[in-house]
Scaffold this motif. Structure first.
Motif, PDB file in Angstrom:
ATOM      1  N   ALA A 225      26.214 -59.445  68.352  1.00  0.00           N
ATOM      2  CA  ALA A 225      26.789 -59.167  67.034  1.00  0.00           C
ATOM      3  C   ALA A 225      25.717 -58.806  66.011  1.00  0.00           C
ATOM      4  N   GLU A 226      24.496 -59.318  66.200  1.00  0.00           N
ATOM      5  CA  GLU A 226      23.407 -59.013  65.265  1.00  0.00           C
ATOM      6  C   GLU A 226      23.107 -57.524  65.204  1.00  0.00           C
ATOM      7  N   ASN A 227      23.427 -56.788  66.269  1.00  0.00           N
ATOM      8  CA  ASN A 227      23.138 -55.361  66.323  1.00  0.00           C
ATOM      9  C   ASN A 227      24.297 -54.514  65.782  1.00  0.00           C
ATOM     10  N   LEU A 228      25.378 -55.169  65.379  1.00  0.00           N
ATOM     11  CA  LEU A 228      26.560 -54.477  64.872  1.00  0.00           C
ATOM     12  C   LEU A 228      26.615 -54.554  63.346  1.00  0.00           C
ATOM     13  N   PRO A 229      27.355 -53.646  62.700  1.00  0.00           N
ATOM     14  CA  PRO A 229      27.551 -53.740  61.243  1.00  0.00           C
ATOM     15  C   PRO A 229      28.507 -54.880  60.921  1.00  0.00           C
ATOM     16  N   SER A 230      28.064 -56.089  61.192  1.00  0.00           N
ATOM     17  CA  SER A 230      28.929 -57.259  61.117  1.00  0.00           C
ATOM     18  C   SER A 230      29.214 -57.663  59.675  1.00  0.00           C
ATOM     19  N   ALA A 231      30.453 -58.117  59.450  1.00  0.00           N
ATOM     20  CA  ALA A 231      30.863 -58.563  58.119  1.00  0.00           C
ATOM     21  C   ALA A 231      30.974 -60.088  58.061  1.00  0.00           C
ATOM     22  N   GLY A 232      30.495 -60.766  59.074  1.00  0.00           N
ATOM     23  CA  GLY A 232      30.589 -62.221  59.100  1.00  0.00           C
ATOM     24  C   GLY A 232      30.322 -62.758  60.483  1.00  0.00           C
ATOM     25  N   LYS A 233      30.524 -64.061  60.632  1.00  0.00           N
ATOM     26  CA  LYS A 233      30.273 -64.729  61.903  1.00  0.00           C
ATOM     27  C   LYS A 233      31.382 -64.406  62.901  1.00  0.00           C
ATOM     28  N   PRO A 234      31.043 -64.142  64.164  1.00  0.00           N
ATOM     29  CA  PRO A 234      32.074 -63.865  65.171  1.00  0.00           C
ATOM     30  C   PRO A 234      33.035 -65.042  65.342  1.00  0.00           C
ATOM     31  N   LEU A 235      34.266 -64.720  65.693  1.00  0.00           N
ATOM     32  CA  LEU A 235      35.249 -65.734  66.075  1.00  0.00           C
ATOM     33  C   LEU A 235      35.115 -65.955  67.574  1.00  0.00           C
ATOM     34  N   TRP A 245      37.054 -65.726  74.525  1.00  0.00           N
ATOM     35  CA  TRP A 245      37.465 -64.541  73.774  1.00  0.00           C
ATOM     36  C   TRP A 245      36.643 -64.500  72.495  1.00  0.00           C
ATOM     37  N   VAL A 246      36.269 -63.302  72.096  1.00  0.00           N
ATOM     38  CA  VAL A 246      35.412 -63.142  70.918  1.00  0.00           C
ATOM     39  C   VAL A 246      35.925 -61.984  70.080  1.00  0.00           C
ATOM     40  N   TRP A 247      35.892 -62.161  68.759  1.00  0.00           N
ATOM     41  CA  TRP A 247      36.135 -61.065  67.824  1.00  0.00           C
ATOM     42  C   TRP A 247      34.968 -61.013  66.844  1.00  0.00           C
ATOM     43  N   VAL A 248      34.431 -59.810  66.637  1.00  0.00           N
ATOM     44  CA  VAL A 248      33.351 -59.621  65.666  1.00  0.00           C
ATOM     45  C   VAL A 248      33.927 -58.879  64.461  1.00  0.00           C
ATOM     46  N   PRO A 249      33.833 -59.455  63.245  1.00  0.00           N
ATOM     47  CA  PRO A 249      34.312 -58.746  62.049  1.00  0.00           C
ATOM     48  C   PRO A 249      33.295 -57.666  61.665  1.00  0.00           C
ATOM     49  N   LEU A 250      33.766 -56.457  61.409  1.00  0.00           N
ATOM     50  CA  LEU A 250      32.870 -55.329  61.151  1.00  0.00           C
ATOM     51  C   LEU A 250      33.049 -54.772  59.742  1.00  0.00           C
ATOM     52  N   ASP A 251      31.942 -54.278  59.181  1.00  0.00           N
ATOM     53  CA  ASP A 251      32.005 -53.529  57.922  1.00  0.00           C
ATOM     54  C   ASP A 251      32.600 -52.148  58.162  1.00  0.00           C
ATOM     55  N   ARG A 252      32.324 -51.619  59.346  1.00  0.00           N
ATOM     56  CA  ARG A 252      32.832 -50.301  59.737  1.00  0.00           C
ATOM     57  C   ARG A 252      32.923 -50.273  61.254  1.00  0.00           C
ATOM     58  N   ALA A 253      33.751 -49.362  61.763  1.00  0.00           N
ATOM     59  CA  ALA A 253      33.945 -49.288  63.208  1.00  0.00           C
ATOM     60  C   ALA A 253      32.645 -48.928  63.911  1.00  0.00           C
ATOM     61  N   GLY A 254      32.413 -49.563  65.043  1.00  0.00           N
ATOM     62  CA  GLY A 254      31.217 -49.266  65.826  1.00  0.00           C
ATOM     63  C   GLY A 254      31.164 -50.121  67.074  1.00  0.00           C
ATOM     64  N   LEU A 255      30.454 -49.625  68.086  1.00  0.00           N
ATOM     65  CA  LEU A 255      30.266 -50.363  69.332  1.00  0.00           C
ATOM     66  C   LEU A 255      28.812 -50.812  69.437  1.00  0.00           C
ATOM     67  N   LEU A 274      30.602 -58.941  80.536  1.00  0.00           N
ATOM     68  CA  LEU A 274      31.092 -58.633  79.197  1.00  0.00           C
ATOM     69  C   LEU A 274      32.060 -57.462  79.244  1.00  0.00           C
ATOM     70  N   ALA A 275      33.244 -57.643  78.645  1.00  0.00           N
ATOM     71  CA  ALA A 275      34.242 -56.577  78.521  1.00  0.00           C
ATOM     72  C   ALA A 275      34.490 -56.348  77.034  1.00  0.00           C
ATOM     73  N   ILE A 276      34.459 -55.088  76.608  1.00  0.00           N
ATOM     74  CA  ILE A 276      34.513 -54.756  75.184  1.00  0.00           C
ATOM     75  C   ILE A 276      35.649 -53.775  74.907  1.00  0.00           C
ATOM     76  N   GLY A 277      36.487 -54.089  73.901  1.00  0.00           N
ATOM     77  CA  GLY A 277      37.553 -53.189  73.488  1.00  0.00           C
ATOM     78  C   GLY A 277      37.052 -52.160  72.490  1.00  0.00           C
ATOM     79  N   GLU A 278      37.996 -51.479  71.841  1.00  0.00           N
ATOM     80  CA  GLU A 278      37.686 -50.528  70.778  1.00  0.00           C
ATOM     81  C   GLU A 278      37.888 -51.210  69.424  1.00  0.00           C
ATOM     82  N   PRO A 279      37.128 -50.842  68.393  1.00  0.00           N
ATOM     83  CA  PRO A 279      37.354 -51.423  67.068  1.00  0.00           C
ATOM     84  C   PRO A 279      38.772 -51.138  66.578  1.00  0.00           C
ATOM     85  N   GLY A 280      39.364 -52.109  65.879  1.00  0.00           N
ATOM     86  CA  GLY A 280      40.721 -51.948  65.360  1.00  0.00           C
ATOM     87  C   GLY A 280      40.835 -52.508  63.961  1.00  0.00           C
TER      88      GLY A 280
END
Length: 418
Positions: A225-235, A245-255, A274-280
């Motif tokens: 998550a540190e490498n992502l445009p994160s908007a907070g701590k992951p769930l 299960w993990v969700w990362v809050p983002l400032d903008r969409a990105g992988l 690790l399995a990763i979905g698309e930003p939503g």
């Protein structure tokens, strides 16, 4: 030449003198932590008291090792040290802070011992031999104790995460199923559901080698998550002892950056996947991204050890959807590829060559470059692969490409036994 017994006796005498200063040394270490790791001493009074007891017992144990020539490799970490590690795990304090505290303390005490010995021992050769013995013993002691306290930390963190996660997991499942109110869920989870989300599933393919379990998975997802445009701590929501299960809050969409993920995984337990979905966006994006990660996880599960350690829905989404019914997918692959769907080395080489050839726009030259082969060898293998198909690739090129990608990702799960 110095008598080793004389060196050992001098070290024991030094340790005996320092043993009367344990209270004073404990206070000095607390002051050191106040400067270097202030959050450890500006905490709940009971936790700071436990830190003080841990320091006191560790110092007392270390000095007794030198006083009585005890093998550091047979020493058990003091009870207060083990309990302090567990308490830090419960509070979510990073394990690196615990490790750093030990090495900061070791450096400070060794410096104090050197200053004390320099004022007492005039023979420089004896002083050097004493310090060499002290360094060796101190590092052996710290290595032994840190292994034990870190293990206690990780076990407690896993237990704490699982115990705390029951209500959280129930709330998340209700959200995914369309129930639970938005505001109440945000408050209960400490996670904002109205922004952009990236869902991941992280798990151990088999029992972890290092025993880190959930704490290792939690740390790994934090690093990603540190490498992502994160908007907070992951769930981070543990589902069982081996997966979350993990969700990362983002400032903008990105992988996540692929190189960064590979670097993080390289330093993690080799069983981690690790399995990763698309930003939503919003609550529906929260759900959709997770469903995508679930499909990718199912694909990885079907592939077993054959599968890559990290897969994204963007990369394998179509294949994941096709593999939802594995029996049907295997039958379709067999019908599409014919003999080429045989599970052996010869047919695997032919499949890989044909897949790369089609992916490069049917360019023999480009395929040869990617496969590090001579162009004539590529032509030969492609011709053999088409013979195995029993018909020209042009008759159903799209189906052939998809079937080849299924073979690449799922291997034996969709291939025929020779």
């Amino acid at each position: 030449m110095l008598d080793e017994r004389a060196v050992t006796e001098s070290v024991a005498e030094l340790a005996s003198g320092l043993s009367g200063q344990v209270d004073e040394l404990t206070g000095e270490l607390l002051q050191l932590y106040a400067r270097e790791l202030p959050h450890l001493v500006h905490d709940d009074e009971s936790v700071v008291s436990l830190l003080s007891a841990s320091l006191h017992q560790n110092l007392d144990t270390a000095l007794r090792i030198f006083q009585h020539c005890i093998d550091p490799g047979r020493v058990e970490a003091p009870a207060a040290a083990m309990e302090y590690a567990r308490r830090l795990a419960q509070r979510g304090t990073p394990v690196i802070d615990l490790i750093r505290a030990y090495y900061l303390g070791q450096t400070a005490i060794l410096n104090h011992a050197l200053i004390t010995a320099t004022g007492q021992v005039e023979d420089r050769a004896l002083l050097g031999a004493m310090m060499s013995q002290v360094l060796t013993g101190a590092f052996a002691f710290i290595d032994r104790v840190t292994q034990q306290v870190v293990s206690a930390y990780q076990e407690e963190r896993d237990r704490w995460l699982l115990g705390r996660s029951a209500a959280r997991a129930a709330r998340v499942r209700a959200l995914l199923d369309g129930g639970a109110d938005l505001e109440g869920s945000e408050t209960a989870l400490g996670y904002r559901l109205r922004g952009t989300h990236l869902a991941m599933i992280v798990w151990h393919g088999v029992e972890p080698l290092s025993g880190n379990g959930l704490s290792g998975l939690e740390r790994l997802t934090g690093e990603i998550a540190e490498n992502l445009p994160s908007a907070g701590k992951p769930l981070f929501v543990p589902i069982d002892e081996l997966s979350s299960w993990v969700w990362v809050p983002l400032d903008r969409a990105g992988l996540p950056d692929e190189d960064h993920v590979r670097k993080v995984l390289a330093g993690a337990d080799p069983t981690v996947r690790l399995a990763i979905g698309e930003p939503g966006e919003g609550l529906e994006g929260f759900r959709r991204s997770h469903r995508q990660a679930q499909r990718v996880h199912a694909l990885a599960d079907a592939a077993g050890e054959h599968c890559d350690r990290v897969l994204t829905f963007r990369e394998v989404g179509a294949i994941a959807l096709m593999a939802a019914d594995l029996g049907a997918a295997k039958a379709w692959v067999s019908d599409t590829l014919g003999e080429l769907a045989t599970d052996d080395e010869q047919h695997a080489r032919a499949r890989d060559t044909l897949r790369v050839f089609l992916a490069t726009g049917s360019s023999y030259t480009a395929a040869a470059g990617l496969l590090s082969m001579h162009k004539n060898s590529v032509q030969y293998r492609v011709r053999k692969a088409q013979d195995m198909l029993g018909r020209p690739v042009s008759d159903n090129r799209l189906d052939v490409e998809l079937a080849l990608k299924l073979c690449q990702r799922l291997g034996p799960a969709v291939l025929n036994t020779p």
